[in-house]
Design an enzyme around this catalytic site. Structure first.
Site, short mmCIF file in Angstrom:
data_model
loop_
_atom_site.label_atom_id
_atom_site.label_comp_id
_atom_site.label_asym_id
_atom_site.label_seq_id
_atom_site.Cartn_x
_atom_site.Cartn_y
_atom_site.Cartn_z
N TYR A 74 7.17 1.26 -2.98
CA TYR A 74 5.97 2.08 -2.89
C TYR A 74 5.93 2.83 -1.56
O TYR A 74 5.56 4.01 -1.51
CB TYR A 74 4.73 1.19 -3.03
CG TYR A 74 3.43 1.95 -3.14
CD1 TYR A 74 3.09 2.62 -4.30
CD2 TYR A 74 2.52 1.99 -2.08
CE1 TYR A 74 1.89 3.31 -4.41
CE2 TYR A 74 1.32 2.66 -2.17
CZ TYR A 74 1.01 3.33 -3.35
OH TYR A 74 -0.17 4.01 -3.44
N SER A 83 -1.09 8.18 0.37
CA SER A 83 -1.56 6.82 0.64
C SER A 83 -1.41 6.53 2.11
O SER A 83 -0.66 7.22 2.83
CB SER A 83 -0.72 5.84 -0.18
OG SER A 83 -0.89 4.50 0.24
#
Length: 258
Positions: free
Chosen positions: A159, A144
């Protein structure tokens, strides 16, 4: 027939994909299947509809080692081998900061995110490494923009920690499994998908608003679709990438140059 397919005189190449029921994972499954792969998908959700000869579904949780083992057994017994593992299943934290939850709530949420996004990758790598080594295969993981950035992308602390850790997983596996298995990753940014938080809420509930923010924020002014990113996974597994391991492709609209 693709270059990868031509490598296997006994049939088409075989991939295992986690989190392939929706979002980027689903786009990757469709792209692989359209380019000569047979695919085993490990996901909590098994879609309804007619079965396809070239796709098999295994219902399971990526936090469970047995689920990965079952998916590998399916690949070997049904399709005869394994050439590619794509670790993709993941959950988000909803952008939660370190001071927004009680200690107990933060610990529970962080463990959930890390277990799915990091431990799930480790278990997938463990389960597939042997079969991949037999056929000089590859692993490709979904990272990501949160593997590199810490602000401005909607990611919270859990995250961000998970995706930074997953980058370390990719690099460690690349060194550990060479020369038998190549290990790379794709780190998308600003792709509006059905990604959910640890509590089950959609991350991109207001898709149009999110897309507008992404378009304004990244230097290229683009909002990529999952279907546009999916071919990158196939490229990293192809002979064209034979000299590449431990690397990350970043289709994020140019966030790295901001």
């Amino acid at each position: 027939m693709t270059d990868m397919a031509r490598r296997h005189a006994g049939g088409r190449p075989v991939a295992m994909v986690t989190g392939g029921a929706s979002g980027i994972g689903r786009a990757v499954v469709e792209d692989l299947a359209a380019h000569g792969y047979r695919v085993v998908v490990l996901d909590l959700a098994v879609p309804q509809g007619p079965a396809r000869d070239h796709v098999r579904w295994v219902s399971g949780d990526v936090r469970d080692p047995g689920a990965h083992d079952e998916a590998v057994r399916t690949a070997l017994s049904v399709f005869g081998g394994l050439d590619l593992f794509i670790g993709n299943a993941g959950i988000h934290d909803g952008g939660i900061g370190v001071r927004e939850l009680s200690g107990a709530a933060l610990a529970e949420m962080a463990r959930h995110v890390l277990d799915v996004d990091v431990v799930g990758y480790l278990l997938g790598a463990r389960a597939t490494a042997g079969a991949l080594a037999e056929r000089a295969g590859s692993m490709v993981f979904t990272l990501s923009d949160a593997s590199y950035l810490v602000r401005g992308n909607g990611a919270g602390i859990a995250y961000t920690a998970a995706k930074h850790a997953a980058l370390g997983v990719v690099r460690h596996l690349a060194a550990d499994l060479a020369p038998a298995v190549r290990v790379n990753a794709v780190a998308p940014g600003g792709i509006v998908t059905a990604l959910r938080t640890a509590r089950g809420a959609p991350v991109f509930a207001a898709a149009q608003e999110v897309a507008a923010v992404v378009r304004e924020f990244n230097p290229l002014g683009v909002v990529l679709r999952a279907e546009e990113v999916a071919p990158l996974y196939r490229f990293l597994a192809s002979p064209a990438a034979a000299g590449i391991t431990g690397e990350v492709l970043r289709p994020d609209g140019g966030l790295s140059v901001r």
